[in-house]
Write an enzyme that holds these catalytic residues in place. Structure first.
Site, PDB file in Angstrom:
ATOM      1  N   HIS A   1       6.348   0.556  -0.392  1.00  7.86           N
ATOM      2  CA  HIS A   1       6.549   1.608  -1.131  1.00  7.86           C
ATOM      3  C   HIS A   1       7.593   2.474  -0.893  1.00  7.86           C
ATOM      4  CE1 HIS A   1       5.773  -2.574  -2.849  1.00  7.86           C
ATOM      5  NE2 HIS A   1       4.210  -2.364  -3.084  1.00  7.86           N
TER       6      HIS A   1
ATOM      7  N   HIS B   1       1.763  -2.085   3.541  1.00  4.80           N
ATOM      8  CA  HIS B   1       1.339  -2.095   2.257  1.00  4.80           C
ATOM      9  C   HIS B   1       2.959  -1.564   1.376  1.00  4.80           C
ATOM     10  CE1 HIS B   1       2.049  -5.248  -1.163  1.00  4.80           C
ATOM     11  NE2 HIS B   1       1.893  -4.249  -1.497  1.00  4.80           N
ATOM     12  N   GLU B   2       1.694  -0.312   1.375  1.00  6.07           N
ATOM     13  CA  GLU B   2       2.037   0.944   0.388  1.00  6.07           C
ATOM     14  C   GLU B   2       2.978   1.629   0.583  1.00  6.07           C
ATOM     15  OE1 GLU B   2       1.176   0.827  -2.458  1.00  6.07           O
ATOM     16  OE2 GLU B   2      -0.426  -1.288  -2.409  1.00  6.07           O
TER      17      GLU B   2
END
Length: 308
Positions: A224, A220-221
């Site tokens: 980003h 997920h990170e």
């Protein structure tokens, strides 16, 4: 002669002095400080505590575009059909001693399994990863860092490996029960030490965080880091996450709620299986084609060093 030697020594110190990284804007630091817990996790003894799913915030120079006006046209213009990039990962293990227990000291096997999780999830987007290096640092202040803090800056200034060409992944025991955060690619210059990802050490594969221990916090990170927004970015209002094939979502889902539809006037159920939502790791399994295209745009535009 002594004066000349002293002058040369002083000049050498000036040349060798590191350039201090620009701190996040005041309003961004305030937003981090005001974040409220939104999940329940466990501490290392299994006791329930409150946590925060993701602390990534969008900031950076206003002139830095968050998306091309027409992503499909941009892809055609650059004659790119599919990204094919292999990203080296420098893993930095930050840990400390609490009583007789070392908190944060993930194993080499867990690191290897985390790299494998990144490879499995990003393969459809033409992105692969390999372990570049591993450091282990016993430092409680750094291990318990929070986003935008002096501890984060100190740790990254000391440990970051070539942020232009290497993805720096920090495993830590973040304060406030934070699961992780990154800096979006337009937030800082490509070479800034701020870039990279910080994740909770209990979220790596085999970690102790019951709902978040399959490695998807890093996935997920990293999304980003590669330019992706949350699927609920902008709620039910365009342009949302700038990916037309992720159905609009008013708020994050934390529970893997099937047939959830928080934007009933718009087509599609909420994208609860998407890696950029907030569901437990067992619920997440996909990126969309537009998300892959957006990664291609973001890497080419803001992180070309990863291409070489």
């Amino acid at each position: 002669m002594k004066c000349r030697i002293l002058l040369v020594a002083v000049l050498a110190l000036i040349v060798a002095a590191p350039v201090l990284a620009e701190e996040p804007p005041k309003e961004v630091r305030a937003a981090w400080q005001n974040m409220q817990p939104d999940i329940t996790i466990e501490d290392h003894l299994g006791n329930p505590i409150t946590g925060i799913r993701c602390a990534t915030l969008d900031f950076g120079p206003a002139e830095n575009p968050r998306a091309p006006e027409d992503l499909d046209a941009w892809i055609r213009e650059h004659a790119l059909e599919k990204l094919n990039v292999t990203i080296p990962v420098a893993v930095h293990v930050l840990y400390y001693l609490k009583g007789s227990t070392y908190l944060g000291n993930v194993t080499d096997t867990q690191i290897a399994n985390q790299i494998a999780a990144l490879n499995a999830t990003y393969a459809p987007c033409g992105v692969s990863f390999y372990l570049h290096s591993t450091t282990r640092t016993l430092n409680k202040t750094w291990a318990t860092m929070r986003p935008g803090s002096s501890a984060e800056l100190a740790a990254k200034t000391a440990l970051a490996v070539d942020p232009t060409n290497v993805y720096n992944l920090y495993t830590a025991v973040p304060g406030g029960g934070l699961l992780g955060w990154s800096y979006l690619p337009w937030s800082y210059a490509e070479s800034s030490v701020w870039h990279g990802t910080v994740i909770h050490w209990g979220s790596v594969p085999g970690g102790y965080l019951t709902q978040y221990n399959e490695g998807d916090t890093a996935v997920h990170e990293c999304g980003h880091y590669l330019g992706l927004y949350h699927t609920f970015q902008g709620g039910c209002t365009e342009p949302n996450d700038y990916c037309a094939d992720t159905p609009q979502e008013a708020t994050p889902d934390y529970y893997c709620t099937l047939n959830r539809d928080t934007c009933p006037s718009n087509p599609g159920y909420d994208p609860i299986h998407n890696f950029m939502d907030y569901t437990p790791d067992s619920c997440m399994y996909e990126f969309t084609g537009d998300q892959c295209d957006r990664i291609e745009w973001a890497v080419t535009t803001y992180k070309p060093g990863l291409l070489y």
